[in-house]
Design an enzyme around this catalytic site. Structure first.
Site, PDB file in Angstrom:
ATOM      1  N   GLU A  13     -71.192 -16.384  56.793  1.00  0.00           N
ATOM      2  CA  GLU A  13     -69.781 -16.661  56.999  1.00  0.00           C
ATOM      3  C   GLU A  13     -69.129 -17.186  55.719  1.00  0.00           C
ATOM      4  O   GLU A  13     -67.926 -17.027  55.520  1.00  0.00           O
ATOM      5  CB  GLU A  13     -69.615 -17.681  58.136  1.00  0.00           C
ATOM      6  CG  GLU A  13     -68.255 -17.640  58.803  1.00  0.00           C
ATOM      7  CD  GLU A  13     -68.239 -18.391  60.121  1.00  0.00           C
ATOM      8  OE1 GLU A  13     -68.209 -17.738  61.173  1.00  0.00           O
ATOM      9  OE2 GLU A  13     -68.255 -19.638  60.096  1.00  0.00           O
ATOM     10  N   HIS A  59     -96.263  -8.553  61.378  1.00  0.00           N
ATOM     11  CA  HIS A  59     -96.798  -7.489  62.221  1.00  0.00           C
ATOM     12  C   HIS A  59     -95.693  -6.607  62.787  1.00  0.00           C
ATOM     13  O   HIS A  59     -95.956  -5.735  63.631  1.00  0.00           O
ATOM     14  CB  HIS A  59     -97.646  -8.098  63.345  1.00  0.00           C
ATOM     15  CG  HIS A  59     -98.853  -8.817  62.838  1.00  0.00           C
ATOM     16  ND1 HIS A  59    -100.105  -8.257  62.828  1.00  0.00           N
ATOM     17  CD2 HIS A  59     -98.998 -10.049  62.286  1.00  0.00           C
ATOM     18  CE1 HIS A  59    -100.980  -9.110  62.305  1.00  0.00           C
ATOM     19  NE2 HIS A  59    -100.327 -10.209  61.973  1.00  0.00           N
ATOM     20  N   LYS A  68     -61.680 -11.143  68.011  1.00  0.00           N
ATOM     21  CA  LYS A  68     -60.945 -11.934  68.999  1.00  0.00           C
ATOM     22  C   LYS A  68     -59.622 -11.266  69.360  1.00  0.00           C
ATOM     23  O   LYS A  68     -59.241 -11.226  70.533  1.00  0.00           O
ATOM     24  CB  LYS A  68     -60.698 -13.339  68.458  1.00  0.00           C
ATOM     25  CG  LYS A  68     -61.940 -14.173  68.219  1.00  0.00           C
ATOM     26  CD  LYS A  68     -61.579 -15.550  67.691  1.00  0.00           C
ATOM     27  CE  LYS A  68     -62.802 -16.379  67.390  1.00  0.00           C
ATOM     28  NZ  LYS A  68     -62.452 -17.710  66.849  1.00  0.00           N
TER      29      LYS A  68
END
Length: 444
Positions: free
Chosen positions: A285, A306, A420
């Protein structure tokens, strides 16, 4: 003094690092003197040393009240309003704390408001139906969708189970000092409150009540956590080569300019998984803007060797690793000998599990460096509050320096608003009529 250390020997070449040193020092001055973009969000820089004994006592007293009255405390928040607390609690808790029997005065700390999962909230509500629980709600505005939904649901449940007056005594609000929906509600309902400083952004807020209160409720020593951060605050004012923040910021920017676009934060202790999640938000951010920025990823080794080990060893060479190495384990577990030795492990019988883990770490670092993956190593004495406080402040300070070296404002996040606006338009939120019409036309 014991402290975290940074080793960049297997990262960028020394000539490139020394060339960036003046730039890094200039960026440090920009952070310290608050002369750069986003300087109104630099309250975290001197935050640890400014926290008073009275403030810590107030947080601890509130935590003790919740610990006394509750079996479960739900911390409601998203992003920096939950990741820092979650990271520290997971690092310090017993790995199987969730499965241990409940004890009086030692509530479980759970999290909500970090997603919009209907099943998650339904199952949490069901779990809390026969529990004595409390709520810590964290939001500057009180209107952020994810935590606002969770708080509305859980507040209604708590009031239904206890009555409004008693519920109000079990709710703590961490919010803006004067304005916002949550501040208004907290004042009208008489909730105990703590303030989120205006000049501290969410991803830098773990050393405010945002992180300190849930950590204290979980039973951990916030005074030691803050003391560690104070030590690192003092250490990282230096412009010399002993400043670990300068070392880290120089190395990652040198690697970025050399084509290494992805940084993988590696741990060899599973308790640090959520520390990686906190770090991803802090750097993603802060730096991911203006078409720039190192992509932050995180892995848990040796587990992810793995699954991701092949790609890291031989995939596209656009990556580097930053390894958090914990020097001392809290426990000692010895590998036993076995007469049949069917698994072939007698060659390590009598060794500590951590010795094997350390050799897995060293062997992996050597293999990855040989495979063209530069490595930065950060050494942490132990998973204890003091060292975690140092580590938190180290990453925060280095992030500000690195962001300014990158040429961005490390303290805003304009891109976060895009989803948003679309979500509000799709939900036909009042005030978004034009956006709703436009997005509906787009989807036809």
């Amino acid at each position: 003094m014991k402290k975290i250390t940074v080793n960049t020997a297997d990262a960028a070449c020394p000539c490139k690092l020394s060339a960036l040193a003046p730039e890094a020092v200039a960026a440090l001055h920009t952070v310290e003197q608050a002369t750069g973009a986003g300087n109104d969000f630099l309250g975290w820089v001197n935050l640890p040393s400014s926290i008073s004994e009275a403030e810590l006592a107030d947080i601890n007293a509130t935590a003790e009240s919740l610990r006394r009255d509750c079996e479960v405390v739900v911390a409601i928040g998203i992003g920096g309003s939950y990741l820092g607390a979650k990271a520290v609690i997971e690092a310090l808790d017993n790995a199987f704390a969730a499965y241990l029997p409940a004890q009086a005065g030692a509530p479980k700390v759970l999290f909500a408001g970090q997603n919009i999962g209907e099943d998650y909230l339904a199952e949490l509500s069901s779990f809390l139906a026969d529990k004595k629980f409390g709520i810590i709600v964290i939001s500057k505005s009180g209107t952020t969708t994810e935590p606002a939904i969770a708080f509305r649901i859980l507040k209604e449940q708590l009031e239904r189970q206890l009555g409004k007056a008693e519920a109000s005594r079990r709710i703590v609000a961490i919010t803006d000092e004067k304005r916002g929906a949550l501040r208004t509600l907290a004042t009208s309902e008489g909730y105990k409150t703590f303030i989120i400083p205006d000049n501290v952004g969410g991803r830098f807020s773990v050393l405010t009540p945002v992180g300190l209160l849930p950590i204290a409720v979980a039973g951990h020593d916030i005074k030691a956590l803050v003391a560690g951060a104070v030590e690192m605050e003092e250490l990282t004012r230096s412009t010399g080569e002993d400043n670990p923040c300068l070392q880290y910021a120089e190395a990652r920017n040198a690697l970025y300019r050399d084509g290494k676009k992805i940084e993988i934060l590696v741990n060899y202790n599973p308790k640090l998984h959520f520390f990686g999640e906190w770090w991803k938000q802090l750097y993603g951010e802060s730096e991911g803007k203006d078409g720039k920025g190192i992509f932050p990823a995180a892995v848990d080794f040796s587990t992810d060797l793995h699954s991701m080990g092949q790609w890291i060893q031989e995939g596209e060479r656009t990556i580097f690793e930053t390894v958090i190495s914990v020097e001392e384990s809290a426990h000692t577990t010895i590998i036993p000998s076995d007469n049949d030795n069917l698994d072939g492990l007698n060659y390590i019988a009598g060794k500590r599990v951590d010795q094997v883990n350390k050799m897995a770490e060293l062997g992996t670092r050597l293999a990855h460096v040989d495979g063209g993956v530069p490595n930065i190593r950060i050494s942490l004495p132990a998973l204890e509050e003091r060292w975690l406080g140092q580590l938190i402040y180290f990453f925060e300070k280095a992030c500000g320096i690195s962001g300014y070296m990158l040429g961005v404002n490390p303290f805003n996040q304009p891109g976060v608003e895009a989803y948003k606006k679309n979500m509000f338009a799709l939900l036909a939120k009042p005030g978004y009529e034009a956006e709703t019409e436009a997005i509906q036309a787009r989807l036809k």
